[in-house]
Design an enzyme around this catalytic site. Structure first.
Site, mmCIF file in Angstrom:
data_model
loop_
_atom_site.group_PDB
_atom_site.id
_atom_site.type_symbol
_atom_site.label_atom_id
_atom_site.label_comp_id
_atom_site.label_asym_id
_atom_site.label_seq_id
_atom_site.Cartn_x
_atom_site.Cartn_y
_atom_site.Cartn_z
ATOM 1 N N GLY A 116 35.094 50.679 37.918
ATOM 2 C CA GLY A 116 34.454 51.234 39.112
ATOM 3 C C GLY A 116 32.994 50.825 39.154
ATOM 4 O O GLY A 116 32.446 50.363 38.151
ATOM 5 N N CYS B 158 36.975 49.192 31.491
ATOM 6 C CA CYS B 158 35.593 49.050 31.946
ATOM 7 C C CYS B 158 34.972 50.427 32.222
ATOM 8 O O CYS B 158 34.751 51.195 31.298
ATOM 9 C CB CYS B 158 35.558 48.111 33.160
ATOM 10 S SG CYS B 158 33.906 47.484 33.478
ATOM 11 N N TYR B 159 34.712 50.780 33.482
ATOM 12 C CA TYR B 159 34.150 52.112 33.767
ATOM 13 C C TYR B 159 35.095 53.193 33.220
ATOM 14 O O TYR B 159 34.649 54.237 32.728
ATOM 15 C CB TYR B 159 33.970 52.279 35.278
ATOM 16 C CG TYR B 159 33.338 53.597 35.668
ATOM 17 C CD1 TYR B 159 31.974 53.818 35.470
ATOM 18 C CD2 TYR B 159 34.104 54.627 36.220
ATOM 19 C CE1 TYR B 159 31.397 55.032 35.815
ATOM 20 C CE2 TYR B 159 33.532 55.839 36.567
ATOM 21 C CZ TYR B 159 32.178 56.039 36.366
ATOM 22 O OH TYR B 159 31.604 57.248 36.704
ATOM 23 N N HIS C 270 38.544 43.187 31.352
ATOM 24 C CA HIS C 270 39.589 43.466 32.353
ATOM 25 C C HIS C 270 40.903 42.752 31.992
ATOM 26 O O HIS C 270 41.024 41.554 32.222
ATOM 27 C CB HIS C 270 39.115 43.003 33.736
ATOM 28 C CG HIS C 270 38.043 43.883 34.284
ATOM 29 N ND1 HIS C 270 38.305 44.962 35.082
ATOM 30 C CD2 HIS C 270 36.703 43.864 34.095
ATOM 31 C CE1 HIS C 270 37.174 45.575 35.391
ATOM 32 N NE2 HIS C 270 36.187 44.926 34.800
ATOM 33 N N GLU D 235 43.609 42.968 33.551
ATOM 34 C CA GLU D 235 44.328 42.620 34.782
ATOM 35 C C GLU D 235 43.866 41.282 35.361
ATOM 36 O O GLU D 235 44.574 40.669 36.162
ATOM 37 C CB GLU D 235 44.167 43.738 35.829
ATOM 38 C CG GLU D 235 42.776 43.907 36.436
ATOM 39 C CD GLU D 235 41.796 44.711 35.588
ATOM 40 O OE1 GLU D 235 42.006 44.808 34.369
ATOM 41 O OE2 GLU D 235 40.803 45.219 36.142
ATOM 42 N N ASP E 272 58.503 41.572 56.960
ATOM 43 C CA ASP E 272 58.342 42.996 56.654
ATOM 44 C C ASP E 272 59.304 43.859 57.480
ATOM 45 O O ASP E 272 60.051 44.664 56.925
ATOM 46 C CB ASP E 272 56.892 43.452 56.902
ATOM 47 C CG ASP E 272 55.889 42.605 56.135
ATOM 48 O OD1 ASP E 272 56.294 42.014 55.118
ATOM 49 O OD2 ASP E 272 54.721 42.519 56.549
ATOM 50 N N LYS F 67 53.114 41.594 49.459
ATOM 51 C CA LYS F 67 53.966 40.675 50.220
ATOM 52 C C LYS F 67 55.035 39.998 49.338
ATOM 53 O O LYS F 67 56.194 39.899 49.727
ATOM 54 C CB LYS F 67 53.095 39.605 50.866
ATOM 55 C CG LYS F 67 53.786 38.831 51.935
ATOM 56 C CD LYS F 67 53.704 39.598 53.213
ATOM 57 C CE LYS F 67 54.357 38.931 54.367
ATOM 58 N NZ LYS F 67 54.156 39.727 55.583
#
Ligand code: XMP
Length: 547
Positions: free
Chosen positions: A62, A89-90, A184, A186, A242, A384
């Site tokens: 964050g 992180c945060y 991170h 991710e 979609d 998606k």
């Protein structure tokens, strides 16, 4: 909530959704909730969140600094759940701060790639490394993006990784299964990031790896059946992947109670309306009805040039048409939409969202405050590429599943300035030329050798090798020469991008001969166009659509 899962608390990082993606791609179901929601409910007894199914918690990064008045802290209610916690992180900094450690402001700033050395033989990192140094220590390439850092560990924690610029790169309390990563996992630059997340979810949290599209489809079908009962459901069918996937799910869940409405706004691609009707008519147990509303849309858009205004007008008209149809059919209680996750995020439509609004995606932003129909949005949590996987799992054809997306507001947001029938006709023509050239040109070995696209695309069309291609009308006139005559005409911009999730995108590297063919065919065949420009902007900072 449907199965054991990993709860992700969003503290406002741009990367929170990516954490959710990585966790789901590994086969673990994950849900993101904003820290503001947890704060509001002192004991996170959220309706949608079955506490007993939470197997672990990930605290996102964050933008805040620990300890400032407005900075979020780690909520007691999360600690009371007694499940493993991974702070990123945060998230690591508030975990350390809450449990008695110290976080220092502005020490050891790091932005970008870093090399960390694993320490202390932790359960989280055991056997995970990119290289080994001369002394036999495991090293990992990671992505750092922080100004503050933990400078004193909380009691019970040990240091499990450090880098040359950041002494405390990761910490762990292995008894409690609390971990913190300053980097991170991710981010794709952290090469072993997914392995670390898998280790946390599987071995630390013991979460089931049962999340896949087949399960997702059957759970959604069951959920919709229960929710809807014998009511009728109206679905806005657009012909894109979609709404096609939603139609298929609803066909299985409610069968003949489904009424699909295809609205011809006059802002569609060339022949789109007849193509969509021929794909869906007779294929579903329910009704498929086409409404010709082009006059309504053109009248409402007359004189409008502001992008957000256009989006709101189109969204509102769609809803009015659906509400009217719901009345005509009688007994309709539900409106189904193909809203997907990026629509929700970029319209800042998530409950408690702290993300900034980029544009009002019409599925989300155009809804009136007091909609007379209840909403069904079975794809709201999916990206998606997950929707495409779901479509394939449900047996939809490749051609339908891998169509390039087309936005709800249609060509109105691809015509800068006022939308007129003449401009729509011109754009439809140019769009058809672009799409046909991309479909009819295959990726060859030269393209691969030049590094224009990945070798998996060899022999595929450029349409199938890119994610989205379209043209934009620019209300800019410039001077040209055709034959011996001076021309003073409009400009078309060509945009072709590659992306996985449409949240970020890179420009596609098309072979130059193809670019030239696109340009000359548009200029030669589309009246009133004498200039074609190629959009070379990535997202961010540009968005994919121009408005
Ligand atoms: P942007 O322009 O936000 O687009 O980078 C990301 C993706 O979303 C599509 N898009 C929309 N889709 N309703 C939709 O159904 C909308 O209002 C809308 N606006 C953008 C866009 O085409 C791209 O694929």
């Amino acid at each position: 909530m449907i199965s054991p899962y990993i709860l992700i608390i969003d503290y406002g990082s741009q990367l929170t959704q990516l954490v959710a993606r990585r966790v789901r791609d590994l086969g673990f179901y994950s849900e993101v909730i904003s820290f503001t929601v947890v704060e509001k409910h002192s004991s996170i007894n959220l309706k949608s969140t079955k506490l007993s199914l939470i197997r672990g918690i990930i605290l996102s990064g964050g933008p805040n600094t620990v300890g400032e008045n407005t900075s979020p802290c780690l909520e007691d209610s999360l600690l009371r759940l007694n499940v493993p916690i991974l702070g990123i992180c945060y998230g690591m900094q508030i975990l350390a701060d809450k449990l008695g450690g110290t976080v220092s402001y502005g020490k050891n700033r790091e932005f970008g790639k870093a090399l960390i050395r694993a320490r202390g033989h932790s359960k989280l990192f055991r056997g995970i490394q990119d290289y080994t140094n001369d002394e036999g220590h495991g090293l990992m390439e990671v992505w750092m993006s922080h100004g503050d850092s933990v400078t004193k560990l909380p009691p019970g924690f040990k240091l499990i990784a450090s880098s040359s610029d950041c002494e405390v790169a990761a910490i762990g309390n292995e008894e409690k299964n609390f971990y913190g990563l300053q980097f991170h996992p991710e981010a794709s630059h952290t090469k072993k990031g997914s392995v670390i997340l898998e280790r946390f979810c599987k071995e630390v949290c013991n979460c089931e790896q049962s999340w896949n599209m087949k399960n997702y489809a059957s759970l959604q079908i069951k959920k919709i059946k229960n929710e809807v009962g014998s009511d009728k459901v109206l679905l806005g069918l657009s012909g894109g992947v979609d709404s096609a996937v939603v139609a298929k799910i609803l066909d299985e869940a409610v069968g003949s109670q489904l009424i699909c409405i295809f609205v011809d706004t006059g802002l569609l691609r060339m022949n789109e309306a007849s193509d969509v009707m021929s794909v869906f008519s007779g294929r579903l147990k329910g009704i498929v009805k086409k409404i010709d509303a082009s006059k309504l849309f053109f009248n409402a858009l007359k004189g409008i040039t502001d992008p957000e205004e256009k989006r709101k007008i189109v969204g509102k008209l769609f809803i009015e048409i659906f509400e009217k149809e719901a009345c005509n059919f009688g007994d309709v209680k539900w409106l189904a939409q193909g809203t997907i996750y990026p629509d929700v995020v970029e319209s800042a439509g998530n409950i408690g969202s702290v993300a900034k609004k980029i544009k009002s995606h019409h599925n989300v932003g155009g809804l009136p405050d007091r909609l007379s129909l209840k909403l069904l949005e079975p794809l709201r949590d999916l990206f998606k590429d997950e929707v495409r996987r779901l479509g394939t799992t449900l047996g939809l054809e490749h051609q339908l599943v891998f169509r390039h997306p087309f936005p709800g507001p249609g060509l109105s947001i691809r015509i800068l300035g006022e939308v007129t029938e003449e401009r729509v006709n011109l754009l439809q023509h140019a769009d058809q030329i672009l799409i046909n050239l991309l479909k009819n040109t295959a990726v060859d070995e030269k393209d691969i050798a030049q590094g224009l696209t990945s070798s998996v695309n060899l022999g595929r069309s450029w349409y199938d090798s890119t994610s989205q291609a379209f043209v934009v009308f620019l209300p800019v006139k410039s001077v040209g020469v055709q034959g011996d005559n001076r021309t003073y005409q409009w400009t078309i911009a060509v945009r072709v991008v590659e992306t996985n999730d449409f949240m970020t995108a890179n420009i596609a590297r098309l072979p130059f001969t193809l670019v030239e063919n696109i340009s000359s065919e548009i200029i030669n065949k589309v009246e009133n166009i004498n200039r074609v420009v190629f959009d070379i902007s990535n997202k961010p900072p540009a968005t994919i659509e121009w408005e």
